[in-house]
Write an enzyme that holds these catalytic residues in place. Structure first.
Site, PDB file in Angstrom:
ATOM      1  N   GLU A 251       0.892  -1.169   0.000  1.00 35.18           N
ATOM      2  CA  GLU A 251       0.000   0.000   0.000  1.00 35.18           C
ATOM      3  C   GLU A 251       0.923   1.211   0.000  1.00 35.18           C
ATOM      4  OE1 GLU A 251      -3.264   0.120  -0.145  1.00 35.18           O
ATOM      5  OE2 GLU A 251      -3.867  -1.928   0.298  1.00 35.18           O
ATOM      6  N   CYS A 285      -2.626   9.116   2.921  1.00 32.20           N
ATOM      7  CA  CYS A 285      -2.360   8.558   1.584  1.00 32.20           C
ATOM      8  C   CYS A 285      -3.559   8.779   0.667  1.00 32.20           C
ATOM      9  CB  CYS A 285      -1.994   7.085   1.692  1.00 32.20           C
ATOM     10  SG  CYS A 285      -3.210   6.128   2.610  1.00 32.20           S
TER      11      CYS A 285
HETATM   12  P1  NDP Z   1       8.608   4.681   4.346  1.00 30.75           P
HETATM   13  O1  NDP Z   1       8.520   3.952   3.068  1.00 30.75           O
HETATM   14  O2  NDP Z   1       9.746   5.582   4.570  1.00 30.75           O
HETATM   15  O3  NDP Z   1       8.599   3.673   5.577  1.00 30.75           O
HETATM   16  C1  NDP Z   1       7.575   2.737   5.776  1.00 30.75           C
HETATM   17  C2  NDP Z   1       8.051   1.652   6.722  1.00 30.75           C
HETATM   18  O4  NDP Z   1       9.066   0.880   6.090  1.00 30.75           O
HETATM   19  C3  NDP Z   1       8.661   2.180   8.010  1.00 30.75           C
HETATM   20  O5  NDP Z   1       8.298   1.337   9.077  1.00 30.75           O
HETATM   21  C4  NDP Z   1      10.140   2.073   7.713  1.00 30.75           C
HETATM   22  O6  NDP Z   1      10.922   2.003   8.865  1.00 30.75           O
HETATM   23  C5  NDP Z   1      10.192   0.772   6.946  1.00 30.75           C
HETATM   24  N1  NDP Z   1      11.387   0.555   6.136  1.00 30.75           N
HETATM   25  C6  NDP Z   1      12.309   1.461   5.735  1.00 30.75           C
HETATM   26  N2  NDP Z   1      13.267   0.852   4.970  1.00 30.75           N
HETATM   27  C7  NDP Z   1      12.921  -0.457   4.889  1.00 30.75           C
HETATM   28  C8  NDP Z   1      13.480  -1.599   4.228  1.00 30.75           C
HETATM   29  N3  NDP Z   1      14.579  -1.516   3.488  1.00 30.75           N
HETATM   30  N4  NDP Z   1      12.854  -2.781   4.367  1.00 30.75           N
HETATM   31  C9  NDP Z   1      11.712  -2.888   5.084  1.00 30.75           C
HETATM   32  N5  NDP Z   1      11.145  -1.848   5.728  1.00 30.75           N
HETATM   33  C10 NDP Z   1      11.732  -0.640   5.627  1.00 30.75           C
HETATM   34  O7  NDP Z   1       7.224   5.466   4.482  1.00 30.75           O
HETATM   35  P2  NDP Z   1       6.797   6.504   5.573  1.00 30.75           P
HETATM   36  O8  NDP Z   1       6.888   5.888   6.928  1.00 30.75           O
HETATM   37  O9  NDP Z   1       7.527   7.784   5.320  1.00 30.75           O
HETATM   38  O10 NDP Z   1       5.230   6.704   5.258  1.00 30.75           O
HETATM   39  C11 NDP Z   1       4.747   7.635   4.353  1.00 30.75           C
HETATM   40  C12 NDP Z   1       4.343   6.967   3.059  1.00 30.75           C
HETATM   41  O11 NDP Z   1       3.375   5.962   3.316  1.00 30.75           O
HETATM   42  C13 NDP Z   1       3.684   7.897   2.081  1.00 30.75           C
HETATM   43  O12 NDP Z   1       4.202   7.684   0.795  1.00 30.75           O
HETATM   44  C14 NDP Z   1       2.224   7.488   2.115  1.00 30.75           C
HETATM   45  O13 NDP Z   1       1.528   7.774   0.949  1.00 30.75           O
HETATM   46  C15 NDP Z   1       2.334   6.040   2.366  1.00 30.75           C
HETATM   47  N6  NDP Z   1       1.081   5.517   2.912  1.00 30.75           N
HETATM   48  C16 NDP Z   1       0.308   4.709   2.136  1.00 30.75           C
HETATM   49  C17 NDP Z   1      -0.905   4.243   2.599  1.00 30.75           C
HETATM   50  C18 NDP Z   1      -1.770   3.342   1.768  1.00 30.75           C
HETATM   51  O14 NDP Z   1      -2.677   2.734   2.312  1.00 30.75           O
HETATM   52  N7  NDP Z   1      -1.554   3.219   0.478  1.00 30.75           N
HETATM   53  C19 NDP Z   1      -1.388   4.612   3.930  1.00 30.75           C
HETATM   54  C20 NDP Z   1      -0.498   5.455   4.645  1.00 30.75           C
HETATM   55  C21 NDP Z   1       0.697   5.894   4.143  1.00 30.75           C
HETATM   56  P3  NDP Z   1      11.477   3.359   9.529  1.00 30.75           P
HETATM   57  O15 NDP Z   1      10.333   4.318   9.628  1.00 30.75           O
HETATM   58  O16 NDP Z   1      11.897   2.906  10.841  1.00 30.75           O
HETATM   59  O17 NDP Z   1      12.543   3.851   8.616  1.00 30.75           O
END
Ligand code: NDP
Length: 515
Positions: A251, A285
């Site tokens: 997502e 999102c």
């Molecule tokens: P990120 O992609 O930066 O991070 C998402 C999660 O992935 C965090 O828990 C992060 O950890 C983790 N992560 C980072 N690197 C890795 C890796 N290499 N492998 C596995 N996990 C990893 O997103 P954001 O947290 O900044 O969230 C914002 C984004 O989420 C926006 O683009 C938004 O549109 C999207 N979003 C989409 C939704 C949907 O339903 N489609 C709903 C809500 C948000 P850490 O934070 O600790 O780095």
């Protein structure tokens, strides 16, 4: 990039220095507490414990698992203020934003999956008459839990977009390890406490705090991954899942367009534009990220939206009704918002209200409305994820549709018109996984309505049948009851039988007129 103070704790853990993350209140800048950064070894151990616990949880059946989820639902109503306080403090969001989405969604979802899981996952018997080779046999589709599900969540809805995806996974009989965003881990830890108090067997649900490396280690150890976050990280997760050939559901981001037709109820459309672009500080999102308005009503719409946004109260979230717009949760996000607004202004956009980072404590960006925007500007093409609304004048809905689809994203969209039949027809032409007519965002609350992105916005869906079946492995069962010693297609091959079989095929499939 580290979002909050990352440090090496003075405490030691088995001789090795334990890395920790400071959890910040974005509205004040204060560090609330610290949580550990779990590494590859810890994740391996957690997965082993989860794997051991899973069969017992599966054996409890839908009813037994449903009881735990229903108890958790009650726990949420008994502990509402505590839950809201935790979400507000680590996300910097308002009381109402925490209540409607994080709390309201989850308390409903616990009951929904407790009740509906069995129906979605019950064995299906399918007919056997479509091919003579299987005629008369018993054919069953079975949905077996996949085993250990890993859920990785973002920071914008610390409960809904992290724990929310764990609920159907648990209801299906899986163990779950949740890796929350490094910025907002406390809400997930509270959900872990809740499930323990509600009687979930040990190690069926575990929370792995940490950073991106923890998320990567999780992917390396589970049987299925559900990821919510940015498209860039989603691609990395998908690559890692491909290496292990495990199912991966994504997502991702969006650039959700709003199309306002000339015959729309303009007051409702303007109020909704202001609300759905700015609620949760615009960090949604399925938000309204950009608006296209038909020429005849453009000026009026802009005026109404601007008046509405100018009145919004922004500040440190407090009691119910105290502020409308909270803080920017993730430190680097405010730079993205600032960059998009600056880029737009440099290219000729006009800011009607807002347009600046707020001075003082905490991390706030003013609610901002822009006009004279076009697709040369990042604010119209890239995900801003902040309290901004760029509004563009269009000749007609056809131009709006073309611009709405001029993006790699395809998460959500909305169409506004009093002619709902036309609205539905336009909605079907928007390239997005969820399109509302005369509404936005609330589709997420419809737990039986699939929600997922098209194009670069994701893969798979949450909610509805697909939202729980994705956490299962489909097993096909074929049972032969009464049967001869030898079927006609078995060895030895004989010319006479083969010819007879062909005549049978011709009889079954070769008769009748065709186009
Ligand atoms: P990120 O992609 O930066 O991070 C998402 C999660 O992935 C965090 O828990 C992060 O950890 C983790 N992560 C980072 N690197 C890795 C890796 N290499 N492998 C596995 N996990 C990893 O997103 P954001 O947290 O900044 O969230 C914002 C984004 O989420 C926006 O683009 C938004 O549109 C999207 N979003 C989409 C939704 C949907 O339903 N489609 C709903 C809500 C948000 P850490 O934070 O600790 O780095």
């Amino acid at each position: 990039m580290a979002s909050v103070t990352e440090q090496t704790s003075a405490e030691t853990n088995g001789g090795a220095a334990a890395a920790t993350i400071g959890v910040e209140n974005p509205a004040t800048g204060e560090i609330i507490t610290t949580v550990p950064v779990l590494g590859a070894d810890e994740l391996q151990q957690m997965a082993a414990r989860a794997r051991e616990a899973q069969p017992g949880w599966e054996a409890m059946g839908f009813e037994g698992r449903g009881k735990v989820l229903k108890r958790a639902q009650k726990w949420m109503t008994d502990n509402t203020e505590r839950i809201l306080e935790v979400v507000m403090s680590e996300a910097g969001k308002t009381y109402e934003d925490a209540q409607l989405a994080d709390y309201g969604y989850t308390v409903a979802a616990l009951g929904f999956w407790a009740k509906e899981a069995q129906g979605y996952l019950a064995d299906e018997h399918v007919p056997s008459w479509n091919n003579p080779v299987v005629a008369g046999k018993k054919l069953i589709i079975r949905y077996a839990p996949v085993g250990v599900v890993g859920v990785i969540g973002p920071w914008n809805y610390p409960i809904t977009n992290s724990f929310g995806d764990c609920i159907p996974a648990l209801a299906a009989g899986n163990s779950v390890i949740l890796k929350p965003s490094e910025v907002t881990p406390l809400s997930s830890l509270l959900m872990e406490e809740m499930l323990k108090e509600c009687g979930i067997p040990e190690n069926v649900f575990q929370v792995a705090t940490g950073d991106g490396s923890t998320g990567a280690a999780l992917v390396d150890n589970v049987d299925c991954i559900m990821f919510t976050g940015s498209t860039k990280t989603g691609q990395a997760v998908m690559k890692a899942a491909a290496d292990r050939v495990i199912p991966c559901y994504l997502e991702l981001g969006g650039k959700d367009p709003m199309i306002v037709c000339a015959d729309a109820n303009l007051d409702r459309a303007a109020n909704a534009a202001a609300y759905y672009s700015m609620n949760n500080g615009g960090q949604v999102c399925i938000s309204v990220e950009r608006a296209y308005v038909e020429e005849p009503v453009y000026d009026k719409f802009v005026q109404k939206v601007t008046e509405n946004v100018k009145q919004l109260r922004q500040g440190k979230p407090g009691a119910a009704g105290s502020v409308d717009i909270g803080a920017v949760t993730f430190p680097p996000q405010i730079d993205v918002v600032e960059d998009h607004v600056r880029d737009a202004v440099d290219k000729g956009a006009k800011v009607l209200t807002g347009g600046h980072r707020r001075e003082g404590d905490g991390r706030f960006y003013e609610p901002t409305v822009l006009v004279d925007v076009d697709h040369s500007m990042k604010i119209m093409t890239d995900e801003t994820f902040g309290p901004t609304l760029p509004i563009m004048k269009v000749r007609d809905a056809e131009e709006a549709l073309r611009l709405a689809n001029d993006t790699n994203y395809g998460l959500a969209a909305s169409v506004w018109t009093r002619d709902t039949a036309r609205g539905e027809a336009l909605a079907r032409r928007v390239e997005a996984g969820a399109v509302c007519v005369n509404d936005a965002q609330v589709n997420y609350a419809a737990l039986n309505l699939p929600m997922g992105g098209w194009k670069a916005s994701g893969l798979g869906t949450r909610h509805g049948a697909g939202g729980i079946r994705k956490y299962t492995r489909v097993q096909s069962l074929l049972v032969t009851r009464l049967a001869p010693k030898r079927d006609v297609h078995m060895f030895p091959y004989k010319k006479r039988t083969t010819r007879m079989l062909q005549r049978f095929y011709n009889f079954l499939y070769g008769r009748g007129k065709r186009d």
